[in-house]
Design a protein around this motif. Structure first.
Motif, short mmCIF file in Angstrom:
data_model
loop_
_atom_site.label_atom_id
_atom_site.label_comp_id
_atom_site.label_asym_id
_atom_site.label_seq_id
_atom_site.Cartn_x
_atom_site.Cartn_y
_atom_site.Cartn_z
N VAL A 149 0.91 -1.20 0.08
CA VAL A 149 0.07 0.03 0.11
C VAL A 149 1.09 1.27 -0.09
O VAL A 149 0.62 2.28 -0.45
CB VAL A 149 -0.96 0.01 0.98
CG1 VAL A 149 -1.87 1.21 1.22
CG2 VAL A 149 -1.69 -1.21 1.25
N VAL A 150 2.09 1.32 0.93
CA VAL A 150 2.98 2.42 0.73
C VAL A 150 3.32 2.81 -0.81
O VAL A 150 3.38 3.75 -1.16
CB VAL A 150 4.03 2.03 1.82
CG1 VAL A 150 4.95 3.12 1.41
CG2 VAL A 150 3.69 2.08 2.98
N ARG A 151 3.73 1.48 -1.27
CA ARG A 151 4.12 1.63 -2.81
C ARG A 151 3.04 2.46 -3.63
O ARG A 151 3.34 3.31 -4.44
CB ARG A 151 4.67 0.30 -3.25
CG ARG A 151 5.64 -0.16 -2.79
CD ARG A 151 6.38 -1.33 -3.31
NE ARG A 151 7.60 -2.11 -2.40
CZ ARG A 151 7.45 -3.32 -1.82
NH1 ARG A 151 5.94 -3.94 -1.85
NH2 ARG A 151 8.33 -3.80 -1.24
N ARG A 152 1.88 1.94 -3.64
CA ARG A 152 0.77 2.45 -4.42
C ARG A 152 0.64 3.84 -3.95
O ARG A 152 0.34 4.70 -4.68
CB ARG A 152 -0.52 1.74 -4.30
CG ARG A 152 -0.15 0.25 -4.86
CD ARG A 152 -1.73 -0.34 -5.03
NE ARG A 152 -2.26 -0.60 -3.74
CZ ARG A 152 -2.23 -2.00 -3.14
NH1 ARG A 152 -1.25 -2.92 -3.80
NH2 ARG A 152 -2.71 -2.06 -1.95
N GLU A 153 0.75 4.27 -2.54
CA GLU A 153 0.67 5.58 -2.23
C GLU A 153 1.71 6.35 -2.83
O GLU A 153 1.27 7.61 -3.09
CB GLU A 153 0.69 5.55 -0.54
CG GLU A 153 0.30 7.03 -0.10
CD GLU A 153 -1.11 7.36 0.33
OE1 GLU A 153 -1.34 8.19 0.82
OE2 GLU A 153 -1.96 6.37 -0.34
N GLU A 154 2.82 5.97 -2.76
CA GLU A 154 3.92 6.67 -3.57
C GLU A 154 3.53 6.88 -4.81
O GLU A 154 3.69 8.18 -5.30
CB GLU A 154 5.32 6.04 -3.51
CG GLU A 154 5.96 5.80 -2.17
CD GLU A 154 6.55 7.13 -1.68
OE1 GLU A 154 7.37 7.38 -2.44
OE2 GLU A 154 6.45 7.48 -0.64
N ASP A 155 3.06 6.21 -5.68
CA ASP A 155 2.72 6.39 -7.34
C ASP A 155 1.71 7.39 -7.19
O ASP A 155 1.52 8.24 -8.23
CB ASP A 155 2.41 5.01 -7.84
CG ASP A 155 3.51 4.17 -7.97
OD1 ASP A 155 4.62 4.49 -7.80
OD2 ASP A 155 3.21 2.82 -7.97
N ARG A 156 0.68 7.20 -6.26
CA ARG A 156 -0.48 8.25 -6.43
C ARG A 156 -0.10 9.51 -6.05
O ARG A 156 -0.72 10.53 -6.78
CB ARG A 156 -1.61 7.63 -5.34
CG ARG A 156 -2.58 8.54 -5.23
CD ARG A 156 -3.57 8.07 -4.28
NE ARG A 156 -3.23 8.60 -2.94
CZ ARG A 156 -3.31 9.66 -2.28
NH1 ARG A 156 -3.55 10.64 -3.01
NH2 ARG A 156 -2.53 9.73 -1.09
N LEU A 157 0.66 9.60 -5.13
CA LEU A 157 1.20 10.97 -4.72
C LEU A 157 1.89 11.91 -5.86
O LEU A 157 1.93 12.92 -6.08
CB LEU A 157 1.93 11.06 -3.36
CG LEU A 157 1.07 10.83 -2.14
CD1 LEU A 157 1.82 10.55 -0.81
CD2 LEU A 157 0.28 11.88 -1.86
N ARG A 158 2.81 10.77 -6.42
CA ARG A 158 3.78 11.46 -7.42
C ARG A 158 2.83 11.91 -8.65
O ARG A 158 3.03 13.19 -9.21
CB ARG A 158 4.72 10.45 -8.06
CG ARG A 158 5.80 10.09 -7.11
CD ARG A 158 6.74 9.13 -7.57
NE ARG A 158 7.76 8.48 -6.54
CZ ARG A 158 8.94 9.11 -6.22
NH1 ARG A 158 9.18 10.44 -6.72
NH2 ARG A 158 9.68 8.88 -5.25
#
Length: 231
Positions: A149-158
């Motif tokens: 989920v942290v990885r997906r959150e990173e992509d979303r924020l970028r």
């Protein structure tokens, strides 16, 4: 311990956004809702399986031993920090998530403070059960259910904040805090409804300590049988 349960944009603010931004927010909300449900379901199933097993498991250390005391104190302390840290983080992001990139308070030292304090909660729960095996199990559950989920959150924020988030990510670590980077504004706006929900969620962490103490008392007095002992 839902890390992203706060921070929905107030409707009056969202209504003032341009069509393109509003559409992006709607897509983000839909994606986040699905991934959040999967993560929460997986974490809850794993934790409940551990809890069911824990009914008949006890630690292998002396009840009046020093190691037993140190594990219990460390676990309780981490659970306390997890609750306080989640409330602190919610104070900065409640009502602001997806509207602007939060870079102050806990977000100035770590990019995902809610996940960091959630990790402390999982670690603290394992230590409070006074077992290194159960502590390792709780850490594994966190890594399996939260890191994706942290990885997906990173992509979303970028995608949402572009180069602004790139600069922020180059300066601030994702999970392990750098306290010397701390900065804090003189004041901040607080979305009370979301913040109150975060306070309530964090207060439930205290029930973990109560539950563990009651279970240990039942084991010691033979009310619930002990089938396994773990180090």
């Amino acid at each position: 311990m839902p890390p992203d349960a706060v921070g929905e944009p107030p409707r009056n603010i969202e209504a003032s956004l341009t069509g393109g931004v509003a559409m992006r927010l709607e897509g983000i909300r839909s994606h986040r809702g699905y991934s959040e449900k999967v993560r929460l379901f997986s974490a809850k199933v794993a934790v409940w399986l551990v809890a069911a097993t824990l009914l008949f498991v006890h630690h292998a250390y002396r009840e009046d031993g020093l190691l037993n005391l140190l594990l219990e104190l460390a676990g309780s302390g981490m659970l306390f920090l997890a609750a306080v840290g989640r409330i602190w983080s919610a104070g900065f992001i409640a009502g602001q998530k997806n509207l602007r990139l939060i870079q102050d308070g806990p977000y100035s030292v770590v990019r995902h403070p809610l996940y960091f304090f959630t990790f402390l909660g999982f670690l603290g729960a394992g230590l409070a059960m006074e077992s290194f095996v159960l502590t390792g199990t709780m850490i594994t559950i966190f890594l399996v259910t939260h890191l994706p989920v942290v990885r997906r959150e990173e992509d979303r924020l970028r995608e949402l904040f572009g180069e602004e988030y790139g600069r922020y990510a180059r300066r601030v670590p994702p999970i392990i805090p750098k306290p010397w980077l701390f900065r804090c504004p003189s004041s901040l706006e607080l979305e009370c409804r979301a913040f109150n929900r975060a306070v309530f969620d964090a207060s439930l962490i205290g029930l973990i300590v109560i539950g563990i103490e009651v279970l240990e008392w039942c084991h010691v007095h033979g009310i619930i049988p002990i089938l396994f002992r773990l180090y």
